[in-house]
Design a protein around this motif. Structure first.
Motif, PDB file in Angstrom:
ATOM      1  N   ALA A 108       8.275   4.210 -33.860  1.00  0.00           N
ATOM      2  CA  ALA A 108       8.937   3.097 -33.529  1.00  0.00           C
ATOM      3  C   ALA A 108       9.104   3.039 -32.167  1.00  0.00           C
ATOM      4  O   ALA A 108       8.838   2.135 -31.425  1.00  0.00           O
ATOM      5  N   GLN A 109       9.270   4.294 -31.346  1.00  0.00           N
ATOM      6  CA  GLN A 109       9.210   4.293 -29.746  1.00  0.00           C
ATOM      7  C   GLN A 109       7.885   3.629 -29.437  1.00  0.00           C
ATOM      8  O   GLN A 109       8.159   2.960 -28.336  1.00  0.00           O
ATOM      9  N   ALA A 110       6.895   4.339 -30.137  1.00  0.00           N
ATOM     10  CA  ALA A 110       5.583   3.731 -29.515  1.00  0.00           C
ATOM     11  C   ALA A 110       5.331   2.397 -29.557  1.00  0.00           C
ATOM     12  O   ALA A 110       4.808   1.890 -28.510  1.00  0.00           O
ATOM     13  N   ILE A 111       5.582   1.725 -30.593  1.00  0.00           N
ATOM     14  CA  ILE A 111       5.429   0.302 -30.643  1.00  0.00           C
ATOM     15  C   ILE A 111       6.364  -0.506 -29.673  1.00  0.00           C
ATOM     16  O   ILE A 111       5.894  -1.404 -28.890  1.00  0.00           O
ATOM     17  N   LYS A 112       7.717   0.039 -29.415  1.00  0.00           N
ATOM     18  CA  LYS A 112       8.349  -0.705 -28.547  1.00  0.00           C
ATOM     19  C   LYS A 112       7.912  -0.351 -27.069  1.00  0.00           C
ATOM     20  O   LYS A 112       8.094  -1.512 -26.212  1.00  0.00           O
ATOM     21  N   LYS A 113       7.688   0.714 -26.848  1.00  0.00           N
ATOM     22  CA  LYS A 113       7.257   1.056 -25.363  1.00  0.00           C
ATOM     23  C   LYS A 113       5.717   0.527 -24.970  1.00  0.00           C
ATOM     24  O   LYS A 113       5.734  -0.127 -23.673  1.00  0.00           O
ATOM     25  N   ALA A 114       5.088   0.492 -26.023  1.00  0.00           N
ATOM     26  CA  ALA A 114       3.765  -0.549 -25.523  1.00  0.00           C
ATOM     27  C   ALA A 114       4.144  -2.034 -25.274  1.00  0.00           C
ATOM     28  O   ALA A 114       3.616  -2.483 -24.394  1.00  0.00           O
ATOM     29  N   ALA A 115       5.050  -2.507 -25.866  1.00  0.00           N
ATOM     30  CA  ALA A 115       5.459  -4.041 -25.705  1.00  0.00           C
ATOM     31  C   ALA A 115       6.334  -4.090 -24.290  1.00  0.00           C
ATOM     32  O   ALA A 115       5.937  -4.911 -23.697  1.00  0.00           O
ATOM     33  N   GLU A 116       7.127  -2.997 -23.946  1.00  0.00           N
ATOM     34  CA  GLU A 116       7.787  -3.124 -22.750  1.00  0.00           C
ATOM     35  C   GLU A 116       6.867  -3.012 -21.573  1.00  0.00           C
ATOM     36  O   GLU A 116       7.056  -3.744 -20.475  1.00  0.00           O
ATOM     37  N   ILE A 117       5.674  -2.621 -21.719  1.00  0.00           N
ATOM     38  CA  ILE A 117       4.595  -2.091 -20.482  1.00  0.00           C
ATOM     39  C   ILE A 117       3.750  -3.333 -20.467  1.00  0.00           C
ATOM     40  O   ILE A 117       2.777  -3.061 -19.878  1.00  0.00           O
ATOM     41  N   ALA A 118       3.843  -4.178 -21.567  1.00  0.00           N
ATOM     42  CA  ALA A 118       2.701  -5.248 -21.718  1.00  0.00           C
ATOM     43  C   ALA A 118       1.101  -4.555 -22.136  1.00  0.00           C
ATOM     44  O   ALA A 118       0.282  -5.325 -21.508  1.00  0.00           O
ATOM     45  N   TRP A 119       1.393  -3.582 -22.808  1.00  0.00           N
ATOM     46  CA  TRP A 119       0.144  -3.013 -23.326  1.00  0.00           C
ATOM     47  C   TRP A 119      -0.250  -3.540 -24.875  1.00  0.00           C
ATOM     48  O   TRP A 119       0.621  -3.578 -25.789  1.00  0.00           O
ATOM     49  N   THR A 120      -1.329  -4.465 -24.742  1.00  0.00           N
ATOM     50  CA  THR A 120      -1.503  -5.232 -26.153  1.00  0.00           C
ATOM     51  C   THR A 120      -2.840  -4.880 -26.864  1.00  0.00           C
ATOM     52  O   THR A 120      -3.769  -5.562 -27.146  1.00  0.00           O
ATOM     53  N   PRO A 121      -3.011  -3.666 -27.067  1.00  0.00           N
ATOM     54  CA  PRO A 121      -4.334  -2.963 -27.766  1.00  0.00           C
ATOM     55  C   PRO A 121      -4.364  -3.111 -29.299  1.00  0.00           C
ATOM     56  O   PRO A 121      -3.074  -3.730 -30.060  1.00  0.00           O
ATOM     57  N   MET A 122      -5.370  -3.277 -29.955  1.00  0.00           N
ATOM     58  CA  MET A 122      -5.456  -3.298 -31.471  1.00  0.00           C
ATOM     59  C   MET A 122      -4.706  -2.068 -31.903  1.00  0.00           C
ATOM     60  O   MET A 122      -5.182  -0.983 -31.329  1.00  0.00           O
ATOM     61  N   GLN A 123      -3.621  -1.981 -32.460  1.00  0.00           N
ATOM     62  CA  GLN A 123      -2.807  -0.859 -32.928  1.00  0.00           C
ATOM     63  C   GLN A 123      -2.807  -0.491 -34.256  1.00  0.00           C
ATOM     64  O   GLN A 123      -3.032  -1.308 -35.331  1.00  0.00           O
ATOM     65  N   ILE A 124      -3.324   0.738 -34.598  1.00  0.00           N
ATOM     66  CA  ILE A 124      -3.361   1.328 -35.899  1.00  0.00           C
ATOM     67  C   ILE A 124      -2.313   2.540 -36.149  1.00  0.00           C
ATOM     68  O   ILE A 124      -2.086   3.306 -35.347  1.00  0.00           O
ATOM     69  N   LEU A 125      -1.530   2.045 -37.367  1.00  0.00           N
ATOM     70  CA  LEU A 125      -0.611   2.935 -37.408  1.00  0.00           C
ATOM     71  C   LEU A 125      -0.520   3.766 -38.794  1.00  0.00           C
ATOM     72  O   LEU A 125      -0.838   3.311 -39.987  1.00  0.00           O
ATOM     73  N   THR A 126      -0.323   5.228 -38.791  1.00  0.00           N
ATOM     74  CA  THR A 126      -0.597   5.904 -39.972  1.00  0.00           C
ATOM     75  C   THR A 126       0.271   5.455 -41.134  1.00  0.00           C
ATOM     76  O   THR A 126       1.482   5.062 -40.810  1.00  0.00           O
ATOM     77  N   ASN A 127      -0.216   5.649 -42.195  1.00  0.00           N
ATOM     78  CA  ASN A 127       0.477   5.242 -43.419  1.00  0.00           C
ATOM     79  C   ASN A 127       2.221   5.610 -43.589  1.00  0.00           C
ATOM     80  O   ASN A 127       2.872   5.176 -43.928  1.00  0.00           O
ATOM     81  N   VAL A 128       2.236   7.100 -43.118  1.00  0.00           N
ATOM     82  CA  VAL A 128       3.514   7.871 -43.340  1.00  0.00           C
ATOM     83  C   VAL A 128       4.768   6.944 -42.357  1.00  0.00           C
ATOM     84  O   VAL A 128       5.800   7.547 -42.508  1.00  0.00           O
ATOM     85  N   SER A 129       4.006   6.261 -41.490  1.00  0.00           N
ATOM     86  CA  SER A 129       5.374   5.493 -40.673  1.00  0.00           C
ATOM     87  C   SER A 129       5.016   4.104 -40.782  1.00  0.00           C
ATOM     88  O   SER A 129       5.526   3.270 -39.724  1.00  0.00           O
ATOM     89  N   ALA A 130       4.744   3.642 -41.890  1.00  0.00           N
ATOM     90  CA  ALA A 130       4.148   2.028 -41.889  1.00  0.00           C
ATOM     91  C   ALA A 130       5.666   1.438 -42.882  1.00  0.00           C
ATOM     92  O   ALA A 130       5.451   0.273 -43.359  1.00  0.00           O
ATOM     93  N   SER A 131       6.746   1.936 -42.645  1.00  0.00           N
ATOM     94  CA  SER A 131       7.841   1.492 -43.444  1.00  0.00           C
ATOM     95  C   SER A 131       8.323   0.255 -42.666  1.00  0.00           C
ATOM     96  O   SER A 131       8.817   0.433 -41.249  1.00  0.00           O
ATOM     97  N   VAL A 132       8.829  -0.790 -43.232  1.00  0.00           N
ATOM     98  CA  VAL A 132       9.170  -2.093 -42.668  1.00  0.00           C
ATOM     99  C   VAL A 132      10.555  -1.574 -42.141  1.00  0.00           C
ATOM    100  O   VAL A 132      11.048  -2.025 -41.103  1.00  0.00           O
ATOM    101  N   GLY A 133      11.438  -0.982 -43.254  1.00  0.00           N
ATOM    102  CA  GLY A 133      12.718  -1.079 -42.792  1.00  0.00           C
ATOM    103  C   GLY A 133      12.969   0.291 -41.956  1.00  0.00           C
ATOM    104  O   GLY A 133      13.912   0.367 -40.825  1.00  0.00           O
ATOM    105  N   GLY A 134      12.141   1.349 -41.784  1.00  0.00           N
ATOM    106  CA  GLY A 134      12.183   2.575 -41.019  1.00  0.00           C
ATOM    107  C   GLY A 134      11.508   2.673 -39.814  1.00  0.00           C
ATOM    108  O   GLY A 134      11.908   3.190 -38.880  1.00  0.00           O
ATOM    109  N   VAL A 135      10.425   1.580 -39.573  1.00  0.00           N
ATOM    110  CA  VAL A 135       9.615   1.618 -38.256  1.00  0.00           C
ATOM    111  C   VAL A 135       9.716   0.170 -37.853  1.00  0.00           C
ATOM    112  O   VAL A 135      10.025  -0.034 -36.541  1.00  0.00           O
TER     113      VAL A 135
END
Length: 408
Positions: free
Chosen positions: A245-272
């Motif tokens: 969750a921190q990584a997604i938020k920080k990338a947005a904050e610094i306007a970094w817009t790469p194609m992002q791939i997230l490991t399944n263990v952190s793909a929770s809608v409610g948790g991440v």
């Protein structure tokens, strides 16, 4: 022969038959420590506190599932006693809790304990004690080693297999990608990174930057800044929920817009995804083997309806949007299946024997077409995945089911 003697003879024969029947019934039952005519004692270790506390939901879901089983009569009349301890995601603490479960609480087995490094810390002990370390909640490939560790079995898909799926996708859709990787500096992150590099092969130079983080770090913001500075246009996040969750938020904050791939263990809608901000999560890719509770396409699915009914009646505080809830439910359902197959032979050896002979088992929350299969030489129950992309407030599946045999 007098009538009285005939009666005595008949009575003696009846008593002999009763004794023989009782002896046969007793002979058909076999128990190890942790099992009896009335109880099955199951141990579990979860990070209810610490950097991976988001996964504590798994243990809470499992506890609720076993309460539901007990309320419906248990397993062949035996009630499950579920003893779950907190290790704060700390291997030394995991060792302490495993010893307590085995030596003090007298559990039959330790089930679905979470974490790669934490389970590595107790694997040798569990195998020396010959106590099942069953359905480990980690995708490390090392759990599939029945020859050297016959008392340890994984449950979810291998991290290396999942990594290979992503590598193949990148090479097909963006062969000139400049890839940045953020990974947890432990067995979880390294196992995943190994799978990536093996899949890229002689194209591993596509990875232009790697950043390892420690679970003790309060934030990974500085790592994200460094990865952006490397000029990467593709970002692979090998992280647990808090840091994902921190990584997604920080990338947005610094306007970094790469194609992002997230490991399944952190793909929770409610948790991440929700904590990171839906607006920041659009277009992120991942892979799945479980149904997404946030996706209305499953509303009329019989398995998902059972899951939702369980949440309403037996676990009302459970969040259907949290992937960890669906995970815990499916893992608990798999263990109950194994215990049912054990019949009245509730020995540790028979628990492992039945766990190693699952054929086409489908827990309610597994994606259609994905099944659980094991054998005495194959301790990897789930070997299939589907790719998915985050859109709106949910994941959208795309492509066909990919098996590990195709992703090698």
């Amino acid at each position: 022969m007098t009538a009285a003697r005939q009666s005595l003879t008949a009575l003696s024969m009846m008593l002999a038959l009763i004794v023989t029947s009782c002896n046969l019934a007793l002979a058909q039952k076999a128990y190890d420590t942790g099992a009896s005519d009335t109880e099955i004692r199951i141990g579990n270790i979860m990070p209810y506190s610490g950097p991976a506390s988001a996964y504590g939901v798994i243990g809470k879901t499992e506890a609720a599932y076993f309460r539901m089983i007990n309320a419906s009569g248990g397993i062949r009349g035996r009630k499950i006693t579920f003893i779950s301890y907190d290790d704060a995601y700390s291997p030394p603490k995991t060792v302490e809790q495993a010893r307590k479960l085995v030596e003090s609480d007298d559990v039959l087995l330790v089930f679905n304990s979470l974490g790669t490094a934490t389970n590595v810390a107790i694997r040798k002990y569990m195998n020396e004690k010959q106590v099942p370390q069953l359905f480990v909640a980690s995708g490390a490939s090392k759990w599939n080693d029945p020859k050297d560790y016959p008392w340890t079995m994984g449950w979810q898909p291998s991290y290396q297999d999942e990594a290979r799926v992503y590598a193949k996708y990148i090479m097909k859709h963006n062969p000139d990608a400049k890839i940045a990787v953020l990974y947890q500096n432990d067995d979880f992150g390294k196992d995943y990174l190994k799978g990536l590099k093996e899949a890229f092969g002689d194209k591993a130079a596509m990875i232009v930057a790697e950043e390892a983080y420690e679970t003790s770090e309060p934030t990974i913001d500085n790592h994200i800044v460094k990865l952006k500075a490397a000029g990467a246009d593709t970002f692979i996040s090998i992280t647990t929920p808090k840091f994902a969750a921190q990584a997604i938020k920080k990338a947005a904050e610094i306007a970094w817009t790469p194609m992002q791939i997230l490991t399944n263990v952190s793909a929770s809608v409610g948790g991440v995804m929700q904590p990171a901000g839906y607006e920041n999560s659009q277009g992120i890719l991942s892979a799945a083997y479980l149904k997404d509770g946030a996706d209305p396409q499953w509303d009329k699915d019989p398995g998902m309806q059972k899951f939702i009914a369980f949440l309403k009646k037996d676990y009302p505080e459970g969040n259907r949007l949290d992937g960890a809830t669906a995970f815990g439910y499916a893992a608990a359902q798999t263990l109950v299946k194994v215990l049912e197959l054990c019949g009245d032979d509730l020995t540790r050896a028979n628990v492992m024997k039945q766990a190693a002979n699952l054929k086409g088992f489908v827990p309610d929350t597994l994606l259609p077409g994905i099944t659980i299969n094991t054998s005495p030489t194959d301790f990897a129950p789930i070997k299939q995945l589907r790719l998915m992309r985050f859109k709106g407030e949910k994941w959208e599946l795309f492509g066909d089911i990919i098996s590990s045999s195709l992703s090698n």
